[in-house]
Design an enzyme around this catalytic site. Structure first.
Site, PDB file in Angstrom:
ATOM      1  N   LEU A   1       0.684  -1.215  -0.196  1.00 56.26           N
ATOM      2  CA  LEU A   1      -0.092  -0.030   0.114  1.00 56.26           C
ATOM      3  C   LEU A   1       1.015   1.208   0.033  1.00 56.26           C
ATOM      4  O   LEU A   1       2.075   1.217   0.544  1.00 56.26           O
ATOM      5  CB  LEU A   1      -0.793   0.058   1.325  1.00 56.26           C
ATOM      6  CG  LEU A   1      -1.751  -1.227   1.432  1.00 56.26           C
ATOM      7  CD1 LEU A   1      -2.895  -0.836   2.737  1.00 56.26           C
ATOM      8  CD2 LEU A   1      -2.884  -1.172   0.164  1.00 56.26           C
ATOM      9  N   ASP A   2       0.346   2.372  -0.825  1.00 56.99           N
ATOM     10  CA  ASP A   2       1.012   3.394  -0.698  1.00 56.99           C
ATOM     11  C   ASP A   2       1.255   4.005   0.746  1.00 56.99           C
ATOM     12  O   ASP A   2       0.468   3.905   1.844  1.00 56.99           O
ATOM     13  CB  ASP A   2       0.203   4.652  -1.498  1.00 56.99           C
ATOM     14  CG  ASP A   2       0.407   4.368  -3.177  1.00 56.99           C
ATOM     15  OD1 ASP A   2       1.397   3.502  -3.299  1.00 56.99           O
ATOM     16  OD2 ASP A   2      -0.428   4.856  -3.648  1.00 56.99           O
ATOM     17  N   LYS A   3       2.245   5.044   1.085  1.00 52.71           N
ATOM     18  CA  LYS A   3       2.274   5.308   2.558  1.00 52.71           C
ATOM     19  C   LYS A   3       1.063   6.145   2.960  1.00 52.71           C
ATOM     20  O   LYS A   3       0.668   5.420   4.257  1.00 52.71           O
ATOM     21  CB  LYS A   3       3.674   6.390   2.409  1.00 52.71           C
ATOM     22  CG  LYS A   3       3.534   7.278   3.934  1.00 52.71           C
ATOM     23  CD  LYS A   3       4.544   8.384   3.838  1.00 52.71           C
ATOM     24  CE  LYS A   3       4.715   9.271   5.014  1.00 52.71           C
ATOM     25  NZ  LYS A   3       5.077  10.419   5.028  1.00 52.71           N
TER      26      LYS A   3
END
Length: 280
Positions: free
Chosen positions: A123-125
């Protein structure tokens, strides 16, 4: 122990559900396969009632500094660990997140010097929600899953349900991949299925599932129809403290074919942001 003859060990492994990536890793280890105690390879003949042994050995442990970031564990067994990643925590180390990231927290939790960090779909940050970590090579190659996301996009979407079918390409500059992805006929195929759950005056709450799961797929696809994610400063105009995307549910099939349905609680900031505007 096979119940029929196979002209190649490869065909037996495929019948047992081994992925191509898992088979590829076995090919690289000359001691990974045995038939009746003798060394074997993917071309070896396998007869009914032969004893087939497969050995999985991690070659290089993940060199990540352990960190004290707390974990919210949703499920764990001997093969996988499922956690609820908070927004603002990077999945893997980077120059700006070297000392605090999900990988470091997992390494500290597992307490195994030979552990290899394998996130099945990062997942993106800024994205919160479910991350699945395989504890071993076999689980990484045999576990399958499908995630369902919650998203808040800009403006009101009138259509109730639809699919965005558009290939996605990675931009390059001087031979180096750029952060931003774009739509391109020459890119990789991608389908995003969208269902509108609720509408507000200036935003919509969406339930989203993916057929492929390309990098930034949800962000690129929603931006392409004029409804970027709220808070997305790369593909949209921002408008929120973070990108409003949450990996909400996961339907997982384990290596032993057991099925799991896991849900990650919706973060307070996500709920509060959507409730700030009157319904459409």
């Amino acid at each position: 122990m096979p119940k029929k003859d196979y002209t190649k060990l490869y065909f037996l492994l495929k019948d047992e559900g081994f992925s191509e990536s898992l088979i590829s890793s076995l090919r690289k280890d000359k001691d990974a396969m045995k038939i009746n105690g003798a060394p074997a390879n993917m071309r070896s003949l396998v007869k009914n009632n032969d004893i087939v042994e497969i050995f999985f050995r991690d070659q290089v442990a993940t060199k990540v500094e352990p960190c004290d970031t707390p974990l919210e564990i949703l499920f764990e067994n001997e093969d996988i660990l499922v956690v609820n990643k908070p927004s603002g925590l990077a999945t893997i180390p980077s120059r700006s997140h070297f000392s605090e990231n999900l990988a470091g927290a997992i390494v500290k939790y597992v307490k195994n010097e030979n552990f290899v960090f394998r996130a099945l779909g990062r997942l993106d940050k800024e994205t919160s929600g479910i991350v699945i970590i395989a504890k071993n090579q076999y689980a990484a190659g045999m576990t399958t899953f499908k995630k369902t996301y919650l998203a808040i996009c800009e403006d009101t979407i009138e259509k109730n349900e639809f699919c965005i079918d558009a290939s996605i390409s990675t931009d390059q500059k001087d031979g180096i991949n750029e952060r931003k992805r774009t739509l391109s006929e020459n890119g990789k195929s991608a389908k995003t299925f969208v269902k509108v759950l609720e509408r507000k005056e200036d935003k919509s709450l969406l339930e989203i599932s993916l057929e492929q799961g390309r990098t930034h797929q949800i962000r690129v696809h929603l931006a392409s129809i004029g409804h970027p994610l709220v808070g997305d400063s790369v593909y949209g105009s921002g408008g929120a403290p973070r990108t409003m995307l949450h990996a909400w549910k996961a339907d997982i099939v384990l290596a032993n074919k057991e099925k799991l349905a896991i849900t990650a609680p919706i973060p307070a900031d996500f709920l509060e942001f959507f409730s700030q505007t009157n319904c459409h």
